[in-house]
Design a protein around this motif. Structure first.
Motif, PDB file in Angstrom:
ATOM      1  N   LEU A   2       0.806  -1.262  -0.002  1.00 38.67           N
ATOM      2  CA  LEU A   2      -0.134   0.065   0.010  1.00 38.67           C
ATOM      3  C   LEU A   2       0.997   1.362   0.090  1.00 38.67           C
ATOM      4  O   LEU A   2       1.393   1.633   0.963  1.00 38.67           O
ATOM      5  N   ASP A   3       1.013   1.657  -1.448  1.00 37.91           N
ATOM      6  CA  ASP A   3       1.714   3.019  -1.416  1.00 37.91           C
ATOM      7  C   ASP A   3       1.357   3.821  -2.670  1.00 37.91           C
ATOM      8  O   ASP A   3       0.787   3.100  -3.579  1.00 37.91           O
ATOM      9  N   GLY A   4       1.492   4.964  -2.757  1.00 43.11           N
ATOM     10  CA  GLY A   4       1.122   5.676  -4.019  1.00 43.11           C
ATOM     11  C   GLY A   4      -0.374   5.842  -4.324  1.00 43.11           C
ATOM     12  O   GLY A   4      -1.173   5.791  -3.517  1.00 43.11           O
ATOM     13  N   TRP A   5      -0.584   5.376  -5.427  1.00 42.58           N
ATOM     14  CA  TRP A   5      -1.900   5.328  -6.043  1.00 42.58           C
ATOM     15  C   TRP A   5      -2.824   4.032  -5.192  1.00 42.58           C
ATOM     16  O   TRP A   5      -4.067   4.273  -5.173  1.00 42.58           O
ATOM     17  N   TRP A   6      -2.126   2.904  -4.992  1.00 40.36           N
ATOM     18  CA  TRP A   6      -2.712   1.776  -4.617  1.00 40.36           C
ATOM     19  C   TRP A   6      -3.497   1.913  -3.147  1.00 40.36           C
ATOM     20  O   TRP A   6      -4.309   1.272  -2.882  1.00 40.36           O
ATOM     21  N   VAL A   7      -2.821   3.206  -2.459  1.00 37.12           N
ATOM     22  CA  VAL A   7      -3.641   3.386  -1.261  1.00 37.12           C
ATOM     23  C   VAL A   7      -5.179   3.708  -1.533  1.00 37.12           C
ATOM     24  O   VAL A   7      -6.190   3.407  -0.810  1.00 37.12           O
ATOM     25  N   GLU A   8      -5.259   4.346  -2.637  1.00 32.94           N
ATOM     26  CA  GLU A   8      -6.706   4.664  -3.034  1.00 32.94           C
ATOM     27  C   GLU A   8      -7.402   3.821  -3.704  1.00 32.94           C
ATOM     28  O   GLU A   8      -8.551   3.871  -3.813  1.00 32.94           O
ATOM     29  N   GLY A   9      -6.814   3.059  -4.493  1.00 27.81           N
ATOM     30  CA  GLY A   9      -7.236   2.084  -5.495  1.00 27.81           C
ATOM     31  C   GLY A   9      -7.566   0.681  -4.709  1.00 27.81           C
ATOM     32  O   GLY A   9      -8.227   0.024  -5.515  1.00 27.81           O
ATOM     33  N   CYS A  10      -7.041   0.282  -3.779  1.00 29.34           N
ATOM     34  CA  CYS A  10      -6.906  -1.171  -3.347  1.00 29.34           C
ATOM     35  C   CYS A  10      -8.345  -1.191  -2.405  1.00 29.34           C
ATOM     36  O   CYS A  10      -8.704  -0.408  -1.510  1.00 29.34           O
ATOM     37  N   ILE A  11      -9.261  -2.241  -3.027  1.00 27.75           N
ATOM     38  CA  ILE A  11     -10.235  -2.399  -2.354  1.00 27.75           C
ATOM     39  C   ILE A  11      -9.986  -3.959  -2.067  1.00 27.75           C
ATOM     40  O   ILE A  11     -10.022  -4.820  -2.959  1.00 27.75           O
ATOM     41  N   GLU A  12      -9.654  -4.243  -1.023  1.00 26.77           N
ATOM     42  CA  GLU A  12      -9.079  -5.714  -0.455  1.00 26.77           C
ATOM     43  C   GLU A  12      -9.923  -6.740  -1.085  1.00 26.77           C
ATOM     44  O   GLU A  12     -11.338  -6.689  -0.657  1.00 26.77           O
ATOM     45  N   GLY A  13      -9.315  -7.708  -1.852  1.00 25.73           N
ATOM     46  CA  GLY A  13     -10.052  -8.941  -2.473  1.00 25.73           C
ATOM     47  C   GLY A  13     -11.163  -8.420  -3.381  1.00 25.73           C
ATOM     48  O   GLY A  13     -11.976  -9.245  -3.796  1.00 25.73           O
ATOM     49  N   VAL A  14     -11.213  -7.212  -3.722  1.00 22.53           N
ATOM     50  CA  VAL A  14     -12.232  -6.764  -4.715  1.00 22.53           C
ATOM     51  C   VAL A  14     -11.363  -6.225  -6.121  1.00 22.53           C
ATOM     52  O   VAL A  14     -11.557  -7.164  -7.226  1.00 22.53           O
ATOM     53  N   THR A  15     -10.511  -5.407  -5.990  1.00 18.99           N
ATOM     54  CA  THR A  15      -9.829  -4.836  -7.129  1.00 18.99           C
ATOM     55  C   THR A  15      -8.406  -5.437  -7.178  1.00 18.99           C
ATOM     56  O   THR A  15      -7.658  -5.158  -8.073  1.00 18.99           O
ATOM     57  N   GLY A  16      -8.131  -6.223  -5.963  1.00 22.49           N
ATOM     58  CA  GLY A  16      -6.645  -7.021  -5.949  1.00 22.49           C
ATOM     59  C   GLY A  16      -6.204  -7.135  -4.407  1.00 22.49           C
ATOM     60  O   GLY A  16      -7.362  -7.220  -3.855  1.00 22.49           O
ATOM     61  N   TRP A  17      -5.235  -7.100  -4.060  1.00 22.28           N
ATOM     62  CA  TRP A  17      -4.606  -7.313  -2.738  1.00 22.28           C
ATOM     63  C   TRP A  17      -3.580  -6.491  -2.369  1.00 22.28           C
ATOM     64  O   TRP A  17      -2.858  -6.052  -3.130  1.00 22.28           O
ATOM     65  N   SER A  18      -3.729  -6.105  -1.109  1.00 18.26           N
ATOM     66  CA  SER A  18      -2.504  -5.541  -0.641  1.00 18.26           C
ATOM     67  C   SER A  18      -1.409  -6.537  -0.213  1.00 18.26           C
ATOM     68  O   SER A  18      -1.858  -7.449   0.121  1.00 18.26           O
TER      69      SER A  18
END
Ligand SMILES: *Cc1c(COP(=O)(O)O)cnc(C)c1O
Length: 593
Positions: A510-526
């Motif tokens: 979780l850094d950069g854009w992925w902090v905003e883009g990650c929905i855990e188990g939905v758009t991908g994984w952290s």
């Protein structure tokens, strides 16, 4: 066929049919029709227009190029200014021992650009350096064109060394770099003036062009646009009113800084050194600080990055406009066909991709299979390695620089082999190390050692010369897009957004854009991140846990869930992390006020 949104060569025949060019040379008419309508100038050290034009290195240039394409689509009248970079960044080759070899990366300037019949000069070391602009047009979906200006010092009127100033992107030493930045900032501004532009807003994409503020200060003072003030203040408000600054670098060492001794040696005697000291830093000239001080609007490239920047530069108002990608450029033709038929309007309004949730899982899967098949074919052609289209394919493609931690996935090769014996997967790696970065080059060498170690157990390949062309293939063919930066050093990152448009799932720290883009188990994984000593080992262990516990079982045993995640990824990432949204934000929040 060249997609309409792609840039095209300027053709003198079309130019002469554009309005009353009279007896003027074609180039002059070419720029004439942009003069009256263009009020914003975007300055960038690199600009990724197309893979045949070697005027970019990485994310900064890709962002500038995608911004230009979005401007053309949305008919936002901006002129872009950059250096010609005749010899490119470099072409990467890898020898048998995994050592990076650099070759100059010339490109066919005359094929893609038209010289403009204007010449300006800047003074460096007490001598004039002459600059000629070249023009390239980017055409939007509706036919609207955006001019890109490439500055060139390779002129017979310049001495030998000065002719090379616009040859190499990020080449040479500090002195070469400062000379390039004088050409970009001051030379770029003068070129716009000479071409007849009347610019209201200057957008500096990172600090490389910050010196343009010096000339704006001079102009403001000479025009007496403000009532008299102490000399050190005069012109300041006027310059700030016109400048927008985007910072990209979350580490102090990453900001361009120059010794004042060098500045004095290179810049003309009339230079306002007092202003530089005051606004650019007392001990060294810090180009980020100069841009920061002389701009009304400053932003970071993601929410997390804006927070980091606020800590680095307390007392400044730092906004956040999160980066995006130009959706039609990075969507594989097969997906584009699907979106055209089911999500009409997505090219101009990527927000509509939210409706990807309604697509059939089979269609999405089939489109992705085509992109993946093409990638694997390309890999076989270029490296001889045959990868399996039914096996989960993880891609790691990015600059080979320590903060991106390209080694993290290889941290424990025994664990990796053990994992692969239960659920197969294959790894595709690409990326360049800066020619003068021994650490980055060492990483590439070690990756080649690991690839040999894993031979026969985990199929793994390193693709030399990562560029826009490879990027298109990789983002279309990746099942999983892996990023393992050391927080908070990934300011934004954009490649994971490109993968999402093609049904790829992100697996990232979780850094950069992925902090905003990650929905855990939905758009991908952290991937969990640990601070302090041993953080690499602990982060790597977290990565293996995610692979073993979620990613691999989901891919092989929960096919429906995987396909549903692909749709969620397209919908949630595509609808927000695009340059159309980003540009509208810039227009409303930074350019307009
Ligand atoms: C998109 C892109 C980048 C930037 O991606 P990151 O996420 O910042 O690594 C770099 N290089 C190329 C060729 C790209 O297409």
């Amino acid at each position: 066929m060249v997609p309409r949104t792609m840039a095209r060569k300027v053709s003198p025949t079309t130019l002469s049919s554009q309005g009353p060019t009279g007896g003027q040379p074609p180039g002059s008419g070419a720029i004439k029709r942009f003069r009256a309508r263009t009020h914003i100038a975007y300055f960038s050290m690199e600009l990724a227009v197309r893979s045949e034009m070697h005027t970019y290195c990485g994310g900064l240039g890709l962002l500038a190029g995608d911004t230009a394409r979005a401007c053309a689509d949305l008919e936002v009248p901006v002129v872009f200014v950059t250096l010609l970079n005749r010899k490119g960044y470099f072409r990467q080759e890898i020898d048998r021992n995994g050592r990076q070899r650099e070759r100059t990366d010339d490109w066919d300037v005359g094929k893609w650009c038209e010289p403009l019949p204007t010449e300006t000069a800047v003074e460096i070391r007490g001598r004039p350096v002459h600059i000629r602009p070249w023009l390239h047009l980017v055409e939007g979906a509706g036919g609207f064109e955006i001019p890109l200006i490439f500055l060139d010092t390779d002129l017979p009127t310049n001495p030998k060394f000065e002719r090379t100033l616009t040859d190499f992107l990020y080449g040479g030493n500090a002195s070469y770099r400062l000379e390039q930045e004088i050409v970009l900032g001051r030379g770029g501004l003068r070129t716009l003036r000479a071409l007849g532009f009347h610019i209201g807003t200057y957008h500096m994409n990172e600090g490389h062009a910050s010196l343009l503020t010096l000339d704006l200060l001079d102009e403001a003072r000479s025009l007496r646009l403000e009532r008299p003030r102490p000399e050190r203040e005069s012109g300041l408000a006027e310059v700030r009113r016109r400048c927008v600054f985007t910072t990209h670098t979350p580490v102090k060492a990453g900001h361009d800084q120059f010794d004042y001794a060098l500045v004095r040696r290179l810049m003309p005697s009339g230079t306002d050194l007092a202003a530089l000291h005051r606004w650019g830093g007392r001990r060294r000239l810090n180009m980020t600080r100069l841009g920061l001080n002389l701009s009304k609007y400053v932003n970071g490239v993601s929410r997390r990055h804006a927070e980091t920047t606020r800590k680095m530069f307390p007392g400044y108002r730092i906004h956040a406009i999160t980066n995006g990608v130009h959706v039609p450029t990075w969507t594989h033709p097969e997906f584009a066909r699907l979106y055209d038929s089911k999500l009409a309007g997505w090219r101009m309004e990527p927000e509509l991709l939210i409706r990807a949730l309604q697509l059939s899982a089979e269609e999405v899967w089939d489109c992705h299979r085509i992109g993946k098949r093409e990638l694997l074919d390309r890999i076989r052609e270029s490296s001889g390695l045959g990868l399996d289209p039914d096996v989960l394919t993880i891609v790691f493609a990015r600059r080979m620089t320590p903060y991106k931690r390209p080694w993290l996935v290889f941290e424990d090769t025994a664990r990796l082999t053990d994992l692969a014996s239960r659920h197969p997967f294959q790894l595709v790696i690409a990326g360049k190390a800066h020619p003068r970065d021994p650490v980055g080059k060492g990483i590439i060498r070690r990756i080649h050692d690991w690839i040999r170690t894993l031979d026969g157990q985990v199929p793994c390949v390193f693709l030399p010369n990562y560029d826009m062309d490879w990027a298109k293939a990789l983002v279309a063919g990746a099942d999983v897009w892996l990023q393992t930066p050391r927080p908070p050093l990934e300011a934004s990152g954009t490649s994971g957004m490109k993968a999402a448009l093609n049904g790829g799932l992100n697996l990232s720290i979780l850094d950069g854009w992925w902090v905003e883009g990650c929905i855990e188990g939905v758009t991908g994984w952290s991937i969990d991140h640990f601070e302090g000593r041993g953080s690499d080992q602990r982060d790597a262990a977290a990565l293996y846990r995610r692979l073993e516990g979620e990613v691999l079982p989901c891919f092989y045993q929960e096919t429906d869930r995987w396909r549903s995640m692909m749709k969620q990824s397209i919908a949630h990432v595509g609808s927000r992390f695009n340059t159309h949204r980003m540009l509208r934000q810039y227009a409303a929040e930074a350019y307009l006020p």
